[in-house]
Design a protein around this motif. Structure first.
Motif, mmCIF file in Angstrom:
data_model
loop_
_atom_site.group_PDB
_atom_site.id
_atom_site.type_symbol
_atom_site.label_atom_id
_atom_site.label_comp_id
_atom_site.label_asym_id
_atom_site.label_seq_id
_atom_site.Cartn_x
_atom_site.Cartn_y
_atom_site.Cartn_z
ATOM 1 N N GLY A 1 0.824 -1.212 0.000
ATOM 2 C CA GLY A 1 0.000 0.000 0.000
ATOM 3 C C GLY A 1 0.850 1.250 0.000
ATOM 4 N N VAL A 2 1.968 1.209 0.663
ATOM 5 C CA VAL A 2 2.866 2.363 0.723
ATOM 6 C C VAL A 2 3.483 2.613 -0.652
ATOM 7 C CG1 VAL A 2 5.034 3.211 1.720
ATOM 8 C CG2 VAL A 2 3.329 2.110 3.181
ATOM 9 N N ALA A 3 3.724 1.545 -1.404
ATOM 10 C CA ALA A 3 4.315 1.691 -2.737
ATOM 11 C C ALA A 3 3.419 2.498 -3.668
ATOM 12 C CB ALA A 3 4.597 0.314 -3.327
ATOM 13 N N ALA A 4 2.129 2.533 -3.379
ATOM 14 C CA ALA A 4 1.187 3.267 -4.223
ATOM 15 C C ALA A 4 1.139 4.766 -3.884
ATOM 16 C CB ALA A 4 -0.204 2.656 -4.086
ATOM 17 N N LEU A 5 1.890 5.201 -2.883
ATOM 18 C CA LEU A 5 1.909 6.627 -2.538
ATOM 19 C C LEU A 5 2.577 7.423 -3.657
ATOM 20 C CD1 LEU A 5 2.868 6.512 1.258
ATOM 21 C CD2 LEU A 5 0.638 7.055 0.266
ATOM 22 N N PRO A 6 2.327 8.722 -3.684
ATOM 23 C CA PRO A 6 2.901 9.558 -4.753
ATOM 24 C C PRO A 6 4.425 9.496 -4.778
ATOM 25 C CG PRO A 6 1.370 10.831 -3.378
ATOM 26 C CD PRO A 6 1.522 9.483 -2.752
ATOM 27 N N ALA A 7 4.961 9.791 -5.947
ATOM 28 C CA ALA A 7 6.416 9.830 -6.117
ATOM 29 C C ALA A 7 7.013 10.818 -5.119
ATOM 30 C CB ALA A 7 6.761 10.255 -7.540
ATOM 31 N N ALA B 1 3.110 4.291 8.599
ATOM 32 C CA ALA B 1 1.775 3.690 8.445
ATOM 33 C C ALA B 1 1.556 2.601 9.490
ATOM 34 C CB ALA B 1 1.618 3.127 7.035
ATOM 35 N N TRP B 2 2.552 1.746 9.657
ATOM 36 C CA TRP B 2 2.423 0.660 10.628
ATOM 37 C C TRP B 2 2.289 1.226 12.036
ATOM 38 C CZ3 TRP B 2 6.762 -2.090 13.419
ATOM 39 C CH2 TRP B 2 6.267 -3.149 14.187
ATOM 40 N N VAL C 1 -9.546 8.232 11.492
ATOM 41 C CA VAL C 1 -8.206 8.593 11.979
ATOM 42 C C VAL C 1 -7.176 8.469 10.858
ATOM 43 C CG1 VAL C 1 -6.343 7.878 13.543
ATOM 44 C CG2 VAL C 1 -8.693 8.034 14.385
ATOM 45 N N ILE C 2 -7.188 7.360 10.154
ATOM 46 C CA ILE C 2 -6.196 7.129 9.099
ATOM 47 C C ILE C 2 -6.372 8.133 7.962
ATOM 48 C CG2 ILE C 2 -5.330 5.465 7.411
ATOM 49 C CD1 ILE C 2 -6.362 3.258 9.424
ATOM 50 N N ARG C 3 -7.610 8.455 7.626
ATOM 51 C CA ARG C 3 -7.868 9.393 6.533
ATOM 52 C C ARG C 3 -7.188 10.743 6.807
ATOM 53 N NH1 ARG C 3 -13.251 8.701 5.893
ATOM 54 N NH2 ARG C 3 -12.932 7.179 4.251
#
Length: 184
Positions: A130-136, A147-148, A178-180
């Protein structure tokens, strides 16, 4: 007809003992777990748990492996949606509290066991997906740790009943809110 061989009626005694461990931990926590109590719960001789796991640490090691594998599976379901991966983490903690409590208490089991390391790596890879999908421009290792930390901290606070009363009664909905905030 009575039999002198107890335990084989389970079909899968190892599974029955792990299920009994989850039940016992749910009632009293992992520190209070005893192999003798597990044998009683499973309806087998007091020696049966030791035959399958060696000792309490061996049983908790197997439970940790199972937990990390269940977590990895739960974290893969949302695909690369980091918000939903975080919610899945909290859902896992709420639905598999006994596993969660054992997994993150490495002093209770053999944390250096190769099966634990492999299962932990599978769960970590699912979170990093999921972290890999974050913006460049993001920093994957730091972002994964952040995140963890956030979802684990929230899950731990939720399970401990340490959140304020107005936080809500639904761990998933509250976690989502909270996460949002991370994405605002």
């Amino acid at each position: 007809m009575t039999t002198t061989t107890r335990g084989y009626h389970h079909g899968d005694l190892r599974r029955a003992l792990l299920a009994a461990a989850v039940e016992a931990i749910g009632e009293s926590g992992p520190a209070a777990l005893s192999l003798r109590d597990l044998a009683r719960r499973a309806g087998v001789s007091h020696a049966a748990p030791a035959h399958h796991f060696g000792d309490k640490a061996g049983l908790l090691t197997a439970l940790a492996v199972e937990g990390f594998d269940l977590l990895a599976e739960a974290l893969r379901r949302p695909g690369d949606d980091l918000l939903e991966i975080g919610v899945a983490y909290v859902r896992f903690a709420a639905d598999h509290r006994a596993h969660f409590e054992v997994m993150f208490a490495p002093g209770l089991y053999r944390a250096d066991d190769p099966e634990v390391a492999a299962a932990r790596a599978r769960a970590g890879a699912a979170l990093r997906g999921g972290v890999a999908a974050l913006p460049a421009g993001s920093t994957p290792d730091r972002d994964a740790l952040a995140a963890w930390s956030i979802v684990h901290g929230f899950a731990t606070l939720w399970l401990a009943g340490a959140l304020p009363p107005d936080a809500g009664r639904d761990p998933e909905a509250t976690a989502r809110t909270v996460i949002r905030r991370l994405f605002e």
